[in-house]
Design a protein around this motif. Sequence first.
Motif, mmCIF file in Angstrom:
data_model
loop_
_atom_site.group_PDB
_atom_site.id
_atom_site.type_symbol
_atom_site.label_atom_id
_atom_site.label_comp_id
_atom_site.label_asym_id
_atom_site.label_seq_id
_atom_site.Cartn_x
_atom_site.Cartn_y
_atom_site.Cartn_z
ATOM 1 N N GLY A 162 0.804 -1.164 -0.067
ATOM 2 C CA GLY A 162 -0.173 0.021 0.047
ATOM 3 C C GLY A 162 0.827 1.162 0.036
ATOM 4 N N ALA A 163 0.210 2.241 0.165
ATOM 5 C CA ALA A 163 0.733 3.666 -0.021
ATOM 6 C C ALA A 163 0.692 4.289 1.396
ATOM 7 C CB ALA A 163 0.171 4.666 -0.924
ATOM 8 N N VAL A 164 1.391 5.500 1.673
ATOM 9 C CA VAL A 164 1.417 6.068 2.897
ATOM 10 C C VAL A 164 1.012 7.510 2.615
ATOM 11 C CG1 VAL A 164 3.459 4.618 3.914
ATOM 12 C CG2 VAL A 164 3.873 6.715 2.740
ATOM 13 N N THR A 165 0.649 8.208 3.608
ATOM 14 C CA THR A 165 0.216 9.459 3.458
ATOM 15 C C THR A 165 1.068 10.377 2.929
ATOM 16 O OG1 THR A 165 -1.504 9.267 5.344
ATOM 17 C CG2 THR A 165 -1.082 11.536 4.794
ATOM 18 N N ARG A 166 1.005 11.356 1.917
ATOM 19 C CA ARG A 166 1.907 12.261 1.534
ATOM 20 C C ARG A 166 1.950 13.403 2.342
ATOM 21 N NH1 ARG A 166 1.089 14.079 -4.418
ATOM 22 N NH2 ARG A 166 -0.740 15.007 -3.448
ATOM 23 N N ARG A 167 3.174 13.852 2.993
ATOM 24 C CA ARG A 167 3.485 14.724 3.692
ATOM 25 C C ARG A 167 4.424 15.950 3.018
ATOM 26 N NH1 ARG A 167 5.049 12.216 9.690
ATOM 27 N NH2 ARG A 167 6.913 12.368 8.729
ATOM 28 N N THR A 224 -10.182 22.212 9.871
ATOM 29 C CA THR A 224 -9.243 22.630 8.812
ATOM 30 C C THR A 224 -8.885 21.073 8.322
ATOM 31 O OG1 THR A 224 -8.390 24.542 9.678
ATOM 32 C CG2 THR A 224 -7.434 23.668 7.852
ATOM 33 N N PHE A 225 -9.535 20.930 6.970
ATOM 34 C CA PHE A 225 -9.255 19.740 6.236
ATOM 35 C C PHE A 225 -8.129 20.354 5.147
ATOM 36 C CE2 PHE A 225 -12.543 17.668 8.264
ATOM 37 C CZ PHE A 225 -12.290 16.315 7.821
ATOM 38 N N VAL A 226 -7.098 19.469 4.968
ATOM 39 C CA VAL A 226 -6.220 19.905 3.777
ATOM 40 C C VAL A 226 -6.276 18.629 2.849
ATOM 41 C CG1 VAL A 226 -3.743 20.645 3.243
ATOM 42 C CG2 VAL A 226 -4.816 21.061 5.481
ATOM 43 N N GLY A 227 -6.509 19.040 1.588
ATOM 44 C CA GLY A 227 -6.630 17.953 0.640
ATOM 45 C C GLY A 227 -8.023 17.927 0.210
ATOM 46 N N HIS A 261 -12.802 24.630 7.287
ATOM 47 C CA HIS A 261 -12.029 25.195 6.047
ATOM 48 C C HIS A 261 -11.728 23.926 5.246
ATOM 49 C CE1 HIS A 261 -11.605 29.493 7.499
ATOM 50 N NE2 HIS A 261 -11.594 29.019 8.464
ATOM 51 N N LEU A 262 -11.823 23.874 3.947
ATOM 52 C CA LEU A 262 -10.927 22.981 3.141
ATOM 53 C C LEU A 262 -10.130 23.492 2.096
ATOM 54 C CD1 LEU A 262 -11.141 20.044 2.011
ATOM 55 C CD2 LEU A 262 -13.161 20.438 0.554
ATOM 56 N N VAL A 263 -8.941 23.108 2.229
ATOM 57 C CA VAL A 263 -7.836 23.688 1.459
ATOM 58 C C VAL A 263 -7.278 22.726 0.356
ATOM 59 C CG1 VAL A 263 -5.630 24.881 1.703
ATOM 60 C CG2 VAL A 263 -7.142 24.824 3.683
ATOM 61 N N GLU A 264 -7.307 23.046 -0.865
ATOM 62 C CA GLU A 264 -6.952 22.356 -1.856
ATOM 63 C C GLU A 264 -5.948 23.200 -2.640
ATOM 64 O OE1 GLU A 264 -5.921 19.983 -4.980
ATOM 65 O OE2 GLU A 264 -6.710 19.323 -3.031
ATOM 66 N N ALA A 265 -4.896 22.494 -3.123
ATOM 67 C CA ALA A 265 -3.732 23.102 -4.078
ATOM 68 C C ALA A 265 -4.076 23.444 -5.341
ATOM 69 C CB ALA A 265 -2.397 22.561 -3.696
ATOM 70 N N SER A 266 -4.918 22.763 -6.066
ATOM 71 C CA SER A 266 -5.361 22.690 -7.132
ATOM 72 C C SER A 266 -6.488 23.696 -7.515
ATOM 73 C CB SER A 266 -5.509 21.408 -8.016
ATOM 74 O OG SER A 266 -6.857 20.704 -7.333
ATOM 75 N N ASP A 267 -6.999 23.752 -8.830
ATOM 76 C CA ASP A 267 -8.138 24.601 -9.113
ATOM 77 C C ASP A 267 -9.432 23.974 -9.099
ATOM 78 O OD1 ASP A 267 -7.976 23.150 -11.209
ATOM 79 O OD2 ASP A 267 -8.090 24.641 -12.700
ATOM 80 N N ARG A 268 -9.396 22.601 -8.303
ATOM 81 C CA ARG A 268 -10.700 21.707 -8.314
ATOM 82 C C ARG A 268 -10.550 20.901 -7.252
ATOM 83 N NH1 ARG A 268 -11.229 17.745 -13.224
ATOM 84 N NH2 ARG A 268 -12.805 16.830 -11.864
ATOM 85 N N ILE A 269 -11.633 20.280 -6.844
ATOM 86 C CA ILE A 269 -11.664 19.369 -5.988
ATOM 87 C C ILE A 269 -12.350 18.017 -6.588
ATOM 88 C CG2 ILE A 269 -11.899 20.711 -3.925
ATOM 89 C CD1 ILE A 269 -14.920 19.989 -3.684
ATOM 90 N N LEU A 270 -12.241 16.732 -6.115
ATOM 91 C CA LEU A 270 -12.436 15.672 -6.657
ATOM 92 C C LEU A 270 -12.132 15.352 -8.089
ATOM 93 C CD1 LEU A 270 -16.217 15.270 -5.066
ATOM 94 C CD2 LEU A 270 -14.030 14.096 -4.296
ATOM 95 N N VAL A 277 -7.004 18.147 9.830
ATOM 96 C CA VAL A 277 -7.019 16.816 9.234
ATOM 97 C C VAL A 277 -6.203 16.605 7.802
ATOM 98 C CG1 VAL A 277 -8.434 14.977 8.490
ATOM 99 C CG2 VAL A 277 -9.214 16.488 10.250
ATOM 100 N N TRP A 278 -5.267 16.089 7.820
ATOM 101 C CA TRP A 278 -4.262 15.978 6.455
ATOM 102 C C TRP A 278 -4.814 14.941 5.517
ATOM 103 C CZ3 TRP A 278 -0.829 19.844 5.002
ATOM 104 C CH2 TRP A 278 0.128 19.362 4.122
ATOM 105 N N THR A 279 -5.251 15.259 4.443
ATOM 106 C CA THR A 279 -5.625 14.299 3.270
ATOM 107 C C THR A 279 -5.074 14.581 2.052
ATOM 108 O OG1 THR A 279 -7.775 15.310 2.928
ATOM 109 C CG2 THR A 279 -7.776 13.737 4.781
ATOM 110 N N ALA A 280 -3.818 15.091 2.036
ATOM 111 C CA ALA A 280 -3.452 15.744 0.776
ATOM 112 C C ALA A 280 -2.495 14.200 0.218
ATOM 113 C CB ALA A 280 -2.106 16.701 0.942
ATOM 114 N N GLY A 281 -3.249 13.567 -0.256
ATOM 115 C CA GLY A 281 -2.664 12.472 -1.301
ATOM 116 C C GLY A 281 -1.672 11.361 -0.597
ATOM 117 N N ASN A 282 -1.372 10.629 -1.566
ATOM 118 C CA ASN A 282 -0.479 9.267 -0.978
ATOM 119 C C ASN A 282 0.794 9.328 -1.457
ATOM 120 O OD1 ASN A 282 -2.630 8.090 0.291
ATOM 121 N ND2 ASN A 282 -3.448 7.074 -1.713
#
Length: 443
Positions: free
Chosen positions: A109-114, A163-166, A200-209, A259-264
Amino acid sequence: MKRILIVGGGYAGFYAAWKLGKRLRPGEAELVVVDPRPYLTYQPFLPEVLAGSIEARHAAVSMRRHLRRAKIIAGRVTVVDHARRSVTVQPPDGDAFEVGYDLIVVTAGAVTRRFPVPGIVERAIGLKHVEEAVAVRDSLLTSFDRAAVLPPGAMRQRLLTVTFVGGGFSGVEGFGELLSLATALLKKYPEITRDELRFHLVEASDRILPEVSPEAGRWVVRSLEGRGGEVHLNTVVKSAVDGHVVLSNGVEFDTELIVWTAGNDANPVVRKHTDLPITERGLVVVRADLRVGTDVEAVPDAWAAGDDAAVPDVVHGGYTVPNAQHAVRQGKLLARNIAASLRGRKVRPYAHHGLGSVATLGIGRGIFQYKKITIKGLPAWLMHRGYHVLAVPTWERKVRVLAVWLTAALFGRDIVSLASVEHPRDAFVGGGEPVTHETAARS
């Protein structure tokens, strides 16, 4: 007997071991599964664990109960030496030891990307495991209890800020479900008003999902914002020291829960500590039939699948997306192909036509998309629940989840926080004296 060693008990590893246990004849091969946790985490249920819609234990499937043909080793594989047909296992206690094998299945599997953001490692909670989901839920419930007795001010506002990140599936589903829980809690906490909640939901790109269309993604943003959430697109967290969040768009605020959910990211065992071939991204190189290697040459006695493998997508080109749909189906194919190879039969390539994307955004809210078909709101939410109760492995878990959903429909969600289990000795040591939040944190 040949020994088949499965590294990792996530979706791909669990299903490979589960189905192999049914396919292998008595005495044909020995199954060994190595994983730090003795259970499979059904991650699509974690957002509902956040919201109290599912009991935490029901999102976990016991390996020892359901993988009856396998020997379970509780530990973490730290080195894979395929040349010697051996792995090094580090148990929770004691010294590391080696385990030999005849055939290996890498499904670590993968690990949380930090990212190196100041304060994140010290303050944030991930969302890949059951214990993280429980901690997030208990943190919100405890914050409500603490905020309800405080006068308006900075501390009270901090406790009511999340705050959610990702903005991938984990982040958006978790954000929507926790927002739904917080809104429902207002009925039980008359001291707190809706205007005091800050999500707050923070996303680095210009869209979610990114798995759904841009139009569907924009609808989700409007839905979340209509419920009081704040979505920050094209934005990154610059700092979160001591819970003071600084965003790249100039917004600053104090928050009690991050809560950190910024990918794998690639599993470090696969990326750094194996002699199997890997890609530049640190994924195992595999063929379409899930054997390790290239179309020109396969590595003998080595298979891989799931988030730690670069599985060719024979339907759409490129590589399969690292998600649960693929991992489950790859695990089943692993069992079929490994059993076939042991018997000298033909193996099959992995080919999967997507079933679409479905996400929960809170009780009664969701979105489903398959090609040009988009369903929103209550029907999509029902589809989400229906799909995942069918997908979660074993009938025992299906029945338990359905029972909890029925109970919640009749009596509402359980809003009891068990955050005190993190400090179980406080009552004993304190001799019955009240323990403050600060005292508990120091202990």
